[in-house]
Motif scaffolding. Structure first.
Motif, mmCIF file in Angstrom:
data_model
loop_
_atom_site.group_PDB
_atom_site.id
_atom_site.type_symbol
_atom_site.label_atom_id
_atom_site.label_comp_id
_atom_site.label_asym_id
_atom_site.label_seq_id
_atom_site.Cartn_x
_atom_site.Cartn_y
_atom_site.Cartn_z
ATOM 1 N N THR A 173 0.817 -1.214 0.000
ATOM 2 C CA THR A 173 0.000 0.000 0.000
ATOM 3 C C THR A 173 0.850 1.262 0.000
ATOM 4 O OG1 THR A 173 -1.578 -1.278 1.287
ATOM 5 C CG2 THR A 173 -1.982 1.076 1.134
ATOM 6 N N TRP A 174 2.032 1.194 0.595
ATOM 7 C CA TRP A 174 2.899 2.367 0.644
ATOM 8 C C TRP A 174 3.177 2.895 -0.761
ATOM 9 C CZ3 TRP A 174 7.552 3.922 -1.294
ATOM 10 C CH2 TRP A 174 8.098 5.079 -0.742
ATOM 11 N N ALA A 175 3.338 2.014 -1.748
ATOM 12 C CA ALA A 175 3.605 2.454 -3.119
ATOM 13 C C ALA A 175 2.433 3.282 -3.649
ATOM 14 C CB ALA A 175 3.888 1.257 -4.026
ATOM 15 N N TYR A 176 1.219 2.896 -3.293
ATOM 16 C CA TYR A 176 0.030 3.653 -3.688
ATOM 17 C C TYR A 176 0.071 5.047 -3.067
ATOM 18 C CZ TYR A 176 -4.973 4.735 -4.086
ATOM 19 O OH TYR A 176 -6.176 5.330 -4.349
ATOM 20 N N LEU A 177 0.336 5.093 -1.770
ATOM 21 C CA LEU A 177 0.430 6.381 -1.078
ATOM 22 C C LEU A 177 1.563 7.228 -1.646
ATOM 23 C CD1 LEU A 177 -0.074 5.209 2.611
ATOM 24 C CD2 LEU A 177 -1.757 6.307 1.115
ATOM 25 N N ALA A 178 2.690 6.591 -1.914
ATOM 26 C CA ALA A 178 3.848 7.318 -2.442
ATOM 27 C C ALA A 178 3.545 7.936 -3.795
ATOM 28 C CB ALA A 178 5.057 6.394 -2.532
ATOM 29 N N SER A 179 2.753 7.258 -4.613
ATOM 30 C CA SER A 179 2.417 7.830 -5.919
ATOM 31 C C SER A 179 1.607 9.118 -5.748
ATOM 32 C CB SER A 179 1.663 6.817 -6.788
ATOM 33 O OG SER A 179 0.349 6.601 -6.326
ATOM 34 N N PHE A 180 0.714 9.152 -4.762
ATOM 35 C CA PHE A 180 -0.073 10.361 -4.521
ATOM 36 C C PHE A 180 0.747 11.464 -3.878
ATOM 37 C CE2 PHE A 180 -3.553 7.491 -5.305
ATOM 38 C CZ PHE A 180 -4.408 8.290 -6.050
ATOM 39 N N VAL A 181 1.592 11.106 -2.934
ATOM 40 C CA VAL A 181 2.450 12.108 -2.301
ATOM 41 C C VAL A 181 3.391 12.710 -3.344
ATOM 42 C CG1 VAL A 181 4.303 12.448 -0.610
ATOM 43 C CG2 VAL A 181 2.284 11.105 0.005
ATOM 44 N N SER A 182 3.935 11.875 -4.194
ATOM 45 C CA SER A 182 4.833 12.350 -5.242
ATOM 46 C C SER A 182 4.086 13.258 -6.221
ATOM 47 C CB SER A 182 5.443 11.152 -5.965
ATOM 48 O OG SER A 182 6.355 11.571 -6.947
ATOM 49 N N ARG A 183 2.892 12.856 -6.605
ATOM 50 C CA ARG A 183 2.077 13.672 -7.510
ATOM 51 C C ARG A 183 1.772 15.029 -6.877
ATOM 52 N NH1 ARG A 183 -3.982 12.309 -7.973
ATOM 53 N NH2 ARG A 183 -3.760 13.340 -5.981
ATOM 54 N N ASN A 184 1.399 15.019 -5.605
ATOM 55 C CA ASN A 184 1.092 16.276 -4.919
ATOM 56 C C ASN A 184 2.325 17.163 -4.802
ATOM 57 O OD1 ASN A 184 -1.553 15.519 -4.699
ATOM 58 N ND2 ASN A 184 -1.402 14.859 -2.570
ATOM 59 N N ALA A 185 3.459 16.560 -4.554
ATOM 60 C CA ALA A 185 4.707 17.336 -4.512
ATOM 61 C C ALA A 185 4.949 17.986 -5.870
ATOM 62 C CB ALA A 185 5.884 16.450 -4.122
ATOM 63 N N GLY A 186 4.674 17.252 -6.931
ATOM 64 C CA GLY A 186 4.834 17.799 -8.279
ATOM 65 C C GLY A 186 3.920 18.994 -8.509
ATOM 66 N N TRP A 187 2.691 18.891 -8.039
ATOM 67 C CA TRP A 187 1.778 20.033 -8.170
ATOM 68 C C TRP A 187 2.323 21.233 -7.393
ATOM 69 C CZ3 TRP A 187 -3.464 17.142 -7.148
ATOM 70 C CH2 TRP A 187 -3.853 16.487 -8.306
ATOM 71 N N ASN A 188 2.802 20.978 -6.180
ATOM 72 C CA ASN A 188 3.366 22.071 -5.377
ATOM 73 C C ASN A 188 4.580 22.691 -6.067
ATOM 74 O OD1 ASN A 188 1.437 21.749 -3.376
ATOM 75 N ND2 ASN A 188 2.707 20.381 -2.162
ATOM 76 N N MET A 189 5.395 21.846 -6.682
ATOM 77 C CA MET A 189 6.572 22.344 -7.395
ATOM 78 C C MET A 189 6.138 23.197 -8.588
ATOM 79 S SD MET A 189 8.679 18.788 -7.067
ATOM 80 C CE MET A 189 10.189 19.152 -7.937
ATOM 81 N N ALA A 190 5.111 22.758 -9.294
ATOM 82 C CA ALA A 190 4.598 23.524 -10.443
ATOM 83 C C ALA A 190 3.956 24.835 -9.980
ATOM 84 C CB ALA A 190 3.592 22.687 -11.224
ATOM 85 N N ASP A 191 3.267 24.791 -8.855
ATOM 86 C CA ASP A 191 2.629 26.001 -8.326
ATOM 87 C C ASP A 191 3.632 27.116 -8.057
ATOM 88 O OD1 ASP A 191 0.113 24.887 -8.434
ATOM 89 O OD2 ASP A 191 0.015 24.427 -6.274
ATOM 90 N N LEU A 192 4.857 26.747 -7.762
ATOM 91 C CA LEU A 192 5.883 27.760 -7.488
ATOM 92 C C LEU A 192 6.136 28.673 -8.684
ATOM 93 C CD1 LEU A 192 8.370 25.551 -5.461
ATOM 94 C CD2 LEU A 192 7.010 27.459 -4.572
ATOM 95 N N HIS A 193 5.708 28.226 -9.867
ATOM 96 C CA HIS A 193 5.878 29.029 -11.083
ATOM 97 C C HIS A 193 4.631 29.856 -11.406
ATOM 98 C CE1 HIS A 193 9.664 27.090 -11.897
ATOM 99 N NE2 HIS A 193 9.084 25.919 -11.702
ATOM 100 N N SER A 194 3.615 29.786 -10.542
ATOM 101 C CA SER A 194 2.370 30.525 -10.785
ATOM 102 C C SER A 194 2.498 31.970 -10.304
ATOM 103 C CB SER A 194 1.200 29.839 -10.089
ATOM 104 O OG SER A 194 1.334 29.952 -8.687
#
Length: 157
Positions: A48-69
């Protein structure tokens, strides 16, 4: 609960090399990490950790992209935004470098029907986490494993 002892041979060296290469390839950026976690979970639903990690990683990516907004560009200097971006990137890179080989070793152990977790020392995984993988192999306690994986990722960063 003692580790499985087996001779270290060229096949195992090749396996370790391939896993290091796969980890490196999938750790190129946040998108590749997110996809690697999600694909792994599809193949190994009990981790299950891999499932959670995919979402945490995706959310981190959104946060990283938001820094350019515009709002972040208005509120933070380029230096501050770069610092936050590299903090996210470094933390996620470190976690993946440690966690993905663990996942690959588990998958290979499952495929062979024997625990190969002793090989994790070649990936600089903590002795504590190696013991937790052996424990999971024998006890099949998914709750304990996910707790150990979360604790381990916090320790890594």
């Amino acid at each position: 609960m003692s580790p499985c002892i087996f001779p270290f041979n060229n096949k195992l060296k090749g396996l370790i090399h391939r896993m290091k290469k796969l980890t490196e390839e999938h750790n190129m950026d946040n998108i590749s990490r997110t996809n690697a976690y999600a694909n792994y979970y599809e193949r190994n639903r009990e981790i299950t950790w891999a499932y959670l990690a995919s979402f945490v990683s995706r959310n981190a990516g959104w946060n990283m992209a938001d820094l350019h907004s515009k709002p972040f560009k208005t509120l933070l200097s380029v230096k501050q935004r770069l610092f936050i971006f590299t903090t996210y990137e470094r933390a996620n890179w470190l976690i993946f470098s440690d966690a993905y080989p663990q996942l690959l070793i588990y998958e290979e152990s499952k495929r062979r029907g024997i625990p190969l977790f002793s090989l994790l020392r070649h990936f600089h995984v903590s002795r504590w986490m190696i013991k937790e993988w052996f424990r999971f192999w024998y006890e099949k306690n998914p709750i304990r494993l996910i707790q150990a994986q979360i604790i381990n990722e916090q320790y890594v960063i």
